[in-house]
Scaffold this motif. Structure first.
Motif, PDB file in Angstrom:
ATOM      1  N   ASP A   1      15.672  11.333  -6.599  1.00  0.00           N
ATOM      2  CA  ASP A   1      15.230   9.979  -6.939  1.00  0.00           C
ATOM      3  C   ASP A   1      14.021  10.121  -7.866  1.00  0.00           C
ATOM      4  OD1 ASP A   1      14.475   7.362  -7.080  1.00  0.00           O
ATOM      5  OD2 ASP A   1      14.332   7.031  -4.918  1.00  0.00           O
ATOM      6  N   PRO A   2      14.244  10.132  -9.191  1.00  0.00           N
ATOM      7  CA  PRO A   2      13.155  10.429 -10.122  1.00  0.00           C
ATOM      8  C   PRO A   2      12.213   9.246 -10.305  1.00  0.00           C
ATOM      9  CG  PRO A   2      15.169  10.000 -11.332  1.00  0.00           C
ATOM     10  CD  PRO A   2      15.530   9.940  -9.875  1.00  0.00           C
ATOM     11  N   SER A   3      10.991   9.573 -10.690  1.00  0.00           N
ATOM     12  CA  SER A   3       9.970   8.542 -10.948  1.00  0.00           C
ATOM     13  C   SER A   3       9.075   8.993 -12.091  1.00  0.00           C
ATOM     14  CB  SER A   3       9.153   8.282  -9.677  1.00  0.00           C
ATOM     15  OG  SER A   3       8.562   9.483  -9.203  1.00  0.00           O
ATOM     16  N   ILE A   4       9.664   9.551 -13.144  1.00  0.00           N
ATOM     17  CA  ILE A   4       8.908  10.199 -14.213  1.00  0.00           C
ATOM     18  C   ILE A   4       7.874   9.246 -14.806  1.00  0.00           C
ATOM     19  CG2 ILE A   4       9.050  11.505 -16.368  1.00  0.00           C
ATOM     20  CD1 ILE A   4      10.650  12.753 -14.082  1.00  0.00           C
ATOM     21  N   ASP A   5       6.610   9.518 -14.528  1.00  0.00           N
ATOM     22  CA  ASP A   5       5.491   8.759 -15.096  1.00  0.00           C
ATOM     23  C   ASP A   5       5.554   7.266 -14.795  1.00  0.00           C
ATOM     24  OD1 ASP A   5       3.320   9.990 -16.141  1.00  0.00           O
ATOM     25  OD2 ASP A   5       4.132  10.252 -18.141  1.00  0.00           O
TER      26      ASP A   5
END
Length: 686
Positions: free
Chosen positions: A470-474
């Motif tokens: 579950d990505p949350s890049i920046d």
């Protein structure tokens, strides 16, 4: 580079009593949840005794967590998910129990009868199945008649869930068992398989069927052992005497710090979680910039399912396929790790909390290991004009767990590197699951496996893993702005733009819908998948910041699309799926996979071709290995390693390791005699 959503640090510190909303249930909370469940079931008049299957934290909704982290919402409540059976009635109930932090006032928020599914077979279920088998007079009489064995202590029963329920047994909670015999207490039973396969009804507590060959067989006689007290008898050579110690020392202590379950190392931050189903879980993975600003990378990551299908089409082995995460639970089967054996160096351990069938909490001591280790060379260059060398050593932070599933061990290693790269390594070891072969048959010519001892066959099989990222890049407001794209390196055709045929270029394609994001790996095109945040632009590249998922093992499923394996393990039919975030969608084969006849998760979630733009994408990455057993894998299997890499791609302003100081390891020593006798080579001109 500015972050989207006016990002803050990923999370504030823990709340009352140092408990973070994502911390696993404490033993006291497990006891409170089961007590509340008993009281609620009694008030409803639920018949029969309760058998507790799983008690675990109900993680707060992602929306509520993000609001809490960013100071816009209250601290999420503590709640438990309880799955409980009441044999022999065969009912499965799901309860959601509210656990106020002050203690007292526990209450059942939701109570639901789950029909048509079977929950995880816990360690207590496996013990129960073995007890039923060994107490069954018919089984013991057949063992005595066919093999002359009357001591039940020599019989070993390996319990397996059913892959495909036999006709007439639908709706029952069943386990099948492969029988083996030991010649003595520490003998390796997998060298002596028997040709009996009992079928157990756990709810009724009895054996309901026994499959066997038409005529009695002889027990494979050869002793093939790995146990320390017996291994020398197998090799006949004695222990090696030329191994000298290698000690890992950190005289100033480790470079990481731990605050509760929050780990900080170099510029990494990660919160560790643990569930009976997944085992080790990573939360709130971030990278700390100058000034203390933490840039989010992953909201959550874990191994959520795996399938181990065997390739023998003959009965009863066609039913041999384990979904180890869903069938047994990575957390339930976690080892208590041993200092100086499983992990070496300066170690920090974390315990895991699970439950038994009575609803009592069980603490698995040292279930998770945290340590750092040297990882070889990070970078090096020799400036021949200045006669100057610059070199830096790499190191990594390792978070690991080992689980035992009857014959196999799966060791999970999440690695964090100094340059911002992270990876997952799954190390496969343990013992091959063996089957019987008549001793009078000559070795060789095994169509679906290999002989590993006289009368003993190891069958070809696969290990197919699935991770949920579950990505949350920046972006601290979830991942709604994120885009997942596919990156391929393609050769250009001969022509005016490529007259000598040496040109190739990178082509990037955004995956804008669920169906478009069903993708296979393509090593011949260097295929990878990028997660990027268009709201944050790297000032050097002019491109969105991102991370790239690099598949390092791309074994495809070798079973036919119409097979039961392909139906149940739909997650393994592609190497990549991307779906819109949904708090309820965690396990790709379904919340309850035991004896399932189809996929109860990802196949349903991807039936509709939903758009991914603005959808907070979740990545499901499948990878694996085709295990063609070899003689050298028996009686104990040296590790096979599979996994993937998650690498920063334009995430940093520049190489993030430029601030590493030069170091020289003072403990390193040169073999002076060998160095003196080595020929001196001329230095090459550059």
């Amino acid at each position: 580079m500015e972050q989207c959503g006016a990002c803050r640090a990923p999370e504030p510190y823990e709340g009352p009593e140092g408990v973070h909303p994502l911390d696993q249930l404490s033993p006291q909370e497990v006891s409170r949840a089961t007590a509340c469940t008993r009281a609620h079931a009694a008030a409803l008049g639920v018949p029969g005794a309760l058998r507790f299957n799983t008690v675990m934290l109900q993680e707060p909704a992602k929306r509520d967590l993000l609001a809490f982290y960013n100071g816009r919402g209250a601290r999420p409540p503590r709640r438990a998910v309880v799955w409980v059976l009441n044999p022999p009635h065969g009912h499965l109930f799901e309860g959601i129990v509210d656990l106020p932090s002050a203690g007292g006032g526990d209450r059942m928020l939701r109570w639901k009868l789950l029909e048509g599914v079977q929950p995880t077979t816990t360690p207590d279920d496996n013990v129960l199945a073995e007890e039923i088998i060994l107490a069954d007079k018919r089984v013991m009489d057949m063992v005595a008649e066919r093999y002359g064995i009357t001591d039940p202590n020599l019989i070993i029963f390996d319990p397996w869930t059913l892959h495909g329920t036999p006709p007439g047994y639908e709706g029952r909670r069943l386990m099948q068992g492969f029988l083996y015999v030991r010649k003595c207490k520490d003998d390796n039973e997998y060298a002596h398989p028997l040709d009996l396969l009992p079928l157990v009804d756990l709810n009724l507590g009895k054996v309901i069927n026994i499959e066997c060959y038409d005529k009695p067989a002889k027990i494979p006689p050869t002793l093939v052992n790995y146990h320390a007290d017996l291994a020398n008898g197998t090799t006949g050579t004695g222990w090696r005497s030329d191994l000298r110690p290698i000690d890992i020392t950190q005289p100033e202590g480790p470079s990481f710090t731990v605050e509760g379950t929050l780990v900080k190392w170099q510029k990494w931050q990660v919160r560790l979680g643990f569930t009976p189903r997944e085992g080790l879980v990573l939360h709130n993975v971030g990278w700390q910039e100058e000034g203390g600003r933490v840039r989010p990378i992953l909201h959550r990551a874990s191994l959520v399912e795996m399938a181990v299908p065997y390739g023998d089409p003959n009965q009863p082995y066609v039913r041999k396929c384990a979904f180890d995460v869903g069938d047994y639970g990575m957390g339930f089967t976690a080892n208590s790790l041993e200092l100086g054996c499983d992990c070496v160096g300066h170690i920090k351990y974390f315990d895991g909390v699970v439950n038994n069938a009575k609803g009592e909490p069980l603490v698995i001591r040292n279930a998770i290991c945290l340590h750092e280790e040297d990882a070889g060379m990070l970078w090096k260059h020799t400036d021949t004009r200045l006669n100057r060398v610059e070199v830096r050593r790499n190191r990594r932070l390792v978070v690991s767990q080992v689980s035992t599933f009857a014959n196999y061990e799966y060791a999970m290693y999440w690695n964090f590197y100094i340059d911002g790269t992270m990876s997952l390594e799954m190390k496969l070891t343990g013992i091959l699951s063996t089957t019987y072969r008549p001793l009078e048959e000559k070795p060789g010519n095994v169509p679906f496996g290999i002989d590993v001892a006289p009368g003993v066959i190891a069958t070809n099989h696969q290990h197919l893993f699935c991770v949920r990222l579950d990505p949350s890049i920046d972006c601290a407001e979830g991942g709604k702005d994120l885009v997942v794209s596919e990156v391929n390196a393609d050769m250009l055709p001969l022509g005016p733009g490529n007259p000598r045929g040496n040109a190739f270029q990178v082509n990037e394609t955004p995956l804008l819908s669920v169906h478009a994001a069903m993708r296979d790996a393509a090593p011949f095109r260097s295929r990878a998948w990028k997660v990027k945040n268009p709201a944050v632009i790297n000032p050097i590249t002019g491109q969105p910041v991102g991370f790239k998922l690099l598949p390092t093992h791309s074994t495809p499923m070798l079973m036919q699309p119409e097979s039961l394996v392909a139906k149940r393990a739909f997650f393994a039919t592609k190497h990549l799926f991307v779906t819109p975030h949904d708090d309820e969608q965690v396990f790709p084969a379904g919340d309850h996979v035991v004896q399932s006849e189809d996929c109860l998760g990802l196949k349903i979630w991807t039936k509709e071709d939903k758009p991914l733009a603005g959808a907070d994408p979740v990545i499901w990455h499948s990878f694996g290995i085709t295990h063609l057993p070899r003689l050298e894998d028996f009686p104990i299997m040296p590790v096979e390693v599979v996994g993937f890499t998650f690498k920063p791609w334009g995430f940093h302003k520049w190489n993030p390791t430029l601030d590493l100081p030069p170091t020289r390891n003072a403990a390193s020593k040169e073999d002076v005699q060998a160095a003196a006798s080595a020929p001196k080579l001329p230095r090459p001109r550059m």
